[in-house]
Write a protein that holds these residues in place. Structure first.
Motif, PDB file in Angstrom:
ATOM      1  N   LYS A 337       0.504  -1.318   0.653  1.00 39.29           N
ATOM      2  CA  LYS A 337      -0.070   0.320   0.219  1.00 39.29           C
ATOM      3  C   LYS A 337       1.184   1.584   0.282  1.00 39.29           C
ATOM      4  O   LYS A 337       1.571   1.202   0.794  1.00 39.29           O
ATOM      5  N   ILE A 338       0.622   1.487  -0.703  1.00 37.10           N
ATOM      6  CA  ILE A 338       1.668   3.584  -1.067  1.00 37.10           C
ATOM      7  C   ILE A 338       0.933   4.665  -1.039  1.00 37.10           C
ATOM      8  O   ILE A 338      -0.466   5.109  -1.259  1.00 37.10           O
ATOM      9  N   ASN A 339       0.797   5.160   0.082  1.00 32.52           N
ATOM     10  CA  ASN A 339       0.682   6.417   0.452  1.00 32.52           C
ATOM     11  C   ASN A 339       1.362   7.653   0.025  1.00 32.52           C
ATOM     12  O   ASN A 339       2.215   7.868   0.731  1.00 32.52           O
ATOM     13  N   VAL A 340       0.529   8.639  -1.179  1.00 35.02           N
ATOM     14  CA  VAL A 340       0.915   9.499  -2.116  1.00 35.02           C
ATOM     15  C   VAL A 340       0.618  10.955  -1.987  1.00 35.02           C
ATOM     16  O   VAL A 340      -0.837  11.247  -1.434  1.00 35.02           O
ATOM     17  N   ALA A 341       1.495  12.309  -1.654  1.00 35.97           N
ATOM     18  CA  ALA A 341       0.894  13.983  -1.520  1.00 35.97           C
ATOM     19  C   ALA A 341       1.275  13.853  -3.146  1.00 35.97           C
ATOM     20  O   ALA A 341       2.514  13.986  -2.749  1.00 35.97           O
ATOM     21  N   LEU A 342       0.050  14.773  -3.465  1.00 34.86           N
ATOM     22  CA  LEU A 342       0.690  15.535  -4.913  1.00 34.86           C
ATOM     23  C   LEU A 342       0.118  16.527  -4.303  1.00 34.86           C
ATOM     24  O   LEU A 342      -0.926  17.099  -4.124  1.00 34.86           O
ATOM     25  N   LYS A 343       0.665  17.355  -5.999  1.00 37.43           N
ATOM     26  CA  LYS A 343       0.926  18.940  -5.191  1.00 37.43           C
ATOM     27  C   LYS A 343      -0.127  19.671  -6.888  1.00 37.43           C
ATOM     28  O   LYS A 343       0.100  20.447  -6.898  1.00 37.43           O
ATOM     29  N   GLY A 344      -0.742  17.584  -7.166  1.00 39.47           N
ATOM     30  CA  GLY A 344      -1.230  18.767  -8.388  1.00 39.47           C
ATOM     31  C   GLY A 344      -2.525  17.225  -8.477  1.00 39.47           C
ATOM     32  O   GLY A 344      -2.429  16.156  -8.401  1.00 39.47           O
ATOM     33  N   VAL A 345      -3.700  17.599  -9.360  1.00 40.36           N
ATOM     34  CA  VAL A 345      -3.902  16.371  -9.754  1.00 40.36           C
ATOM     35  C   VAL A 345      -3.183  16.162 -11.721  1.00 40.36           C
ATOM     36  O   VAL A 345      -3.328  16.076 -11.991  1.00 40.36           O
ATOM     37  N   PRO A 346      -3.911  14.260 -11.537  1.00 35.06           N
ATOM     38  CA  PRO A 346      -2.607  13.861 -12.038  1.00 35.06           C
ATOM     39  C   PRO A 346      -3.734  13.267 -13.603  1.00 35.06           C
ATOM     40  O   PRO A 346      -4.977  13.835 -13.968  1.00 35.06           O
ATOM     41  N   ASN A 347      -3.287  13.918 -14.854  1.00 36.14           N
ATOM     42  CA  ASN A 347      -3.582  13.835 -16.421  1.00 36.14           C
ATOM     43  C   ASN A 347      -3.134  12.861 -16.555  1.00 36.14           C
ATOM     44  O   ASN A 347      -2.162  12.710 -17.272  1.00 36.14           O
ATOM     45  N   PHE A 348      -4.323  11.929 -16.804  1.00 35.14           N
ATOM     46  CA  PHE A 348      -4.029  11.235 -17.985  1.00 35.14           C
ATOM     47  C   PHE A 348      -4.172  10.983 -19.358  1.00 35.14           C
ATOM     48  O   PHE A 348      -5.563  11.506 -20.102  1.00 35.14           O
ATOM     49  N   THR A 349      -3.620  10.203 -19.806  1.00 32.55           N
ATOM     50  CA  THR A 349      -3.210  10.337 -21.652  1.00 32.55           C
ATOM     51  C   THR A 349      -4.332  10.219 -22.267  1.00 32.55           C
ATOM     52  O   THR A 349      -4.737  10.647 -23.174  1.00 32.55           O
ATOM     53  N   ALA A 350      -5.018   9.218 -21.148  1.00 30.81           N
ATOM     54  CA  ALA A 350      -5.904   8.325 -22.264  1.00 30.81           C
ATOM     55  C   ALA A 350      -7.527   9.485 -22.490  1.00 30.81           C
ATOM     56  O   ALA A 350      -8.536   8.932 -23.506  1.00 30.81           O
ATOM     57  N   ASP A 351      -7.255  10.143 -21.389  1.00 29.54           N
ATOM     58  CA  ASP A 351      -8.316  10.800 -20.697  1.00 29.54           C
ATOM     59  C   ASP A 351      -8.107  12.004 -20.596  1.00 29.54           C
ATOM     60  O   ASP A 351      -7.980  12.298 -19.639  1.00 29.54           O
ATOM     61  N   PRO A 352      -7.261  13.011 -21.488  1.00 29.59           N
ATOM     62  CA  PRO A 352      -6.586  14.421 -20.677  1.00 29.59           C
ATOM     63  C   PRO A 352      -7.854  15.299 -20.013  1.00 29.59           C
ATOM     64  O   PRO A 352      -8.374  15.099 -20.597  1.00 29.59           O
ATOM     65  N   ASN A 353      -7.103  15.609 -18.726  1.00 31.28           N
ATOM     66  CA  ASN A 353      -7.933  16.417 -17.658  1.00 31.28           C
ATOM     67  C   ASN A 353      -6.334  17.776 -17.299  1.00 31.28           C
ATOM     68  O   ASN A 353      -6.345  17.145 -16.047  1.00 31.28           O
ATOM     69  N   PRO A 354      -6.077  19.024 -17.933  1.00 30.85           N
ATOM     70  CA  PRO A 354      -5.183  19.669 -17.195  1.00 30.85           C
ATOM     71  C   PRO A 354      -5.568  20.168 -16.052  1.00 30.85           C
ATOM     72  O   PRO A 354      -6.514  20.864 -16.449  1.00 30.85           O
ATOM     73  N   SER A 463       5.444  -6.568   5.080  1.00 35.08           N
ATOM     74  CA  SER A 463       5.633  -7.209   6.957  1.00 35.08           C
ATOM     75  C   SER A 463       4.695  -5.980   7.672  1.00 35.08           C
ATOM     76  O   SER A 463       5.148  -5.809   8.616  1.00 35.08           O
ATOM     77  N   ASP A 464       5.369  -4.865   6.523  1.00 33.66           N
ATOM     78  CA  ASP A 464       4.740  -3.030   7.464  1.00 33.66           C
ATOM     79  C   ASP A 464       3.633  -3.451   8.243  1.00 33.66           C
ATOM     80  O   ASP A 464       3.048  -3.017   8.952  1.00 33.66           O
ATOM     81  N   LEU A 465       3.113  -4.080   6.842  1.00 38.91           N
ATOM     82  CA  LEU A 465       0.848  -4.003   7.529  1.00 38.91           C
ATOM     83  C   LEU A 465       1.184  -5.146   8.873  1.00 38.91           C
ATOM     84  O   LEU A 465      -0.114  -4.606   8.991  1.00 38.91           O
ATOM     85  N   GLU A 466       1.920  -6.051   8.232  1.00 45.39           N
ATOM     86  CA  GLU A 466       1.401  -6.890   9.182  1.00 45.39           C
ATOM     87  C   GLU A 466       2.534  -6.840  10.632  1.00 45.39           C
ATOM     88  O   GLU A 466       1.166  -6.790  11.719  1.00 45.39           O
TER      89      GLU A 466
END
Length: 518
Positions: A337-354, A463-466
């Motif tokens: 499980k990876i928890n990520v802090a982002l400074k913006g919204v991801p833009n997906f190539t399949a459906d662009p959304n700048p 192991s972290d989750l456990e």
């Protein structure tokens, strides 16, 4: 009692039933795996469990969770599968989005297969009938098969009467019984190949058959995992999952308030060292690591059976056969499980959304799901000790609907990923940093610039989750189907008891109900 969400629920019902309840939690906060924590300053993460949907409806009502401030944003659309650019030339579409709108689903699936678009409502109808028929079984303890086999004829009749709900469920299934049995035993790939021809659709649906388990789409029994994950209901909408405002910790904090108001005493940072058992095999209370002894004639454990019996029960109190079964429980988890802090919204190539929040940001975003074989290959690579070239990724952006968990214009991304290669002891045998970078590189392929948005992150390997959460990814054992245990006065109330894992609450409810009926 120990506190995870099931422990909180059991405590509430026991207190309401007239018991004096003391609930102990080893961490600084209650909630087990359903917690919200600020890992990166200003960003609040649902650190382990990350979506709400399986929690039984009566628990909302009995604990008055909405009155205690719980608010849930339904996830609709529900899933978004962007196709990698290399698949565009072979497809009429660049992505697949599914949700609660049948008309929109038909339109989306038709981009890949008109035949599948027509079959999809029938597939969902089949699943919904099975779920509706079996739902009452989730709230009742299972029959004790050993007790039944040892009973005389009259006792057997009484036991059968007590298990009438099982026969009712079988009757309600009717002609769908064979489909139910197939779901319980067959590989999810076999089921999906029977219904559909479109690979993006099959792979998207197939993730529910493997998510959180060291299984592949071709593994027998993966159909049951799918069934477990499609039982969701949010705000009265069947099949809907949701994001609690403030993260998953908002759910358990509301439960804690309900339990406290019902008379439960809750203590944090009080790890239990031992469950006290006398020479007759009867529970007498608990002892904490700080040396405090609390006398009690009933103890409910929200920890796993393995932790409860092998770590907390004194040696010599269990039979050799029982201990042997406990030691063979497979807790293998392939999840990072990876928890990520982002400074913006991801833009997906399949459906662009700048820089714009789109409906697909509110979904669970499925990556490397263009084909069932991609999931199979990732599993095979992990089993051979490698980091998958294309790890299975489910990415959610709860901040797309809940603006309380991230600073302005920033976002929280929660990545539930697999497969992590583990050894026979369930410990990962791949480099953590290398695995995480493979995941980030994968997201970057679908959403260029994703890595440049990262402010900070936390990666939790198996192991972290456990180590942090001892009751994740577990279900009942052959011997311990229900709450009762071989130790008189000791009951299980966590996900190691029927009906199993997920933020469902039924194990806690069933355990409390059994205690109060005695």
């Amino acid at each position: 009692m120990f506190s995870g969400h099931n422990g909180l629920i059991a405590a509430f019902y026991l207190s309401r039933g007239g018991k004096k309840v003391c609930l102990l939690e080893r961490r600084h906060t209650v909630g087990g795996a359903a917690v919200t924590e600020e890992i990166v300053p200003g960003f609040k993460f649902s650190r382990a469990s990350y979506v709400l949907g399986l929690l039984r409806p009566y628990i909302y009502e009995d604990l008055k969770l909405y009155d205690y401030g719980l608010k849930v944003y339904p996830r609709d659309p529900s899933s978004y599968t962007p196709l990698h650019e290399k698949f565009w030339k072979d497809s009429k579409a660049r992505s697949l989005t599914l949700g609660l709108d049948e008309t929109q689903n038909e339109k989306e699936i038709s981009k890949f297969s008109v035949k599948d678009a027509k079959a999809f409502p029938k597939y969902e109808e089949m699943l919904n009938k099975i779920i509706t028929s079996l739902s009452p079984l989730l709230d009742t303890h299972p029959p004790d098969l050993k007790q039944f086999s040892d009973a005389n004829f009259i006792k057997k009749l009484h036991l059968l009467k007590d298990s009438s709900h099982i026969f009712t469920a079988a009757k309600n299934l009717g002609v769908d019984t064979s489909r139910f049995l197939q779901l319980m035993t067959a590989p999810i790939s076999k089921i999906l190949n029977h219904w559909f021809e479109s690979e993006p659709l099959k792979a998207t649906l197939g993730t529910d058959g493997v998510i959180g388990s060291m299984m592949s789409p071709s593994s027998p029994g993966s159909g049951y995992v799918l069934l477990h994950h499609v039982m969701a209901e949010t705000n009265g909408k069947m099949g809907a999952w949701g994001f609690p405002e403030g993260g998953m910790g908002a759910v358990t904090q509301a439960m804690a308030k309900a339990a406290t108001d019902s008379g439960v005493d809750i203590f944090v940072e009080q790890p239990v060292k031992e469950i006290l058992v006398d020479s007759e095999g009867v529970v007498r209370g608990i002892k904490t690591e700080q040396g405090l002894e609390i006398a009690a004639d009933l103890v409910l454990s929200n920890a796993t059976p393995k932790v409860t019996f092998l770590d907390l029960i004194p040696k010599g109190k269990l039979s050799e056969d029982f201990e042997k079964e406990l030691k063979t429980i497979d807790y293998t988890s392939p999840v990072c499980k990876i928890n990520v802090a982002l400074k913006g919204v991801p833009n997906f190539t399949a459906d662009p959304n700048p820089n714009v929040i789109m409906p697909h940001h509110q979904c669970t975003i499925h990556l490397h799901c263009e084909d069932l074989n991609l999931i199979e290959e990732a599993y095979i690579e992990a089993k051979s000790g490698k980091i998958p070239k294309k790890p299975l990724i489910e990415l959610t952006l709860p901040s797309s609907v809940d603006r309380t968990i991230a600073p302005k214009n920033c976002h929280v991304a929660l990545l539930f990923t697999q497969y992590v290669s583990v050894n026979n002891e369930g410990k990962e045998i791949v480099d953590k940093n290398a695995y995480v970078q493979r995941v980030f590189d994968s997201v970057e392929e679908y959403s260029p610039g994703f890595k440049s948005l990262i402010v900070g992150f936390e990666a939790l390997m198996p192991s972290d989750l456990e180590n942090i959460y001892s009751d994740l990814l577990e279900g009942p054992t052959a011997t311990l189907m229900g709450p009762a245990t071989p130790i008189t006065g000791l009951f299980l109330c966590g996900s190691g008891s029927h009906p199993g894992g997920g933020v469902m609450g039924a194990p806690g409810y069933i355990s409390a109900k059994m205690v109060l009926s005695q």
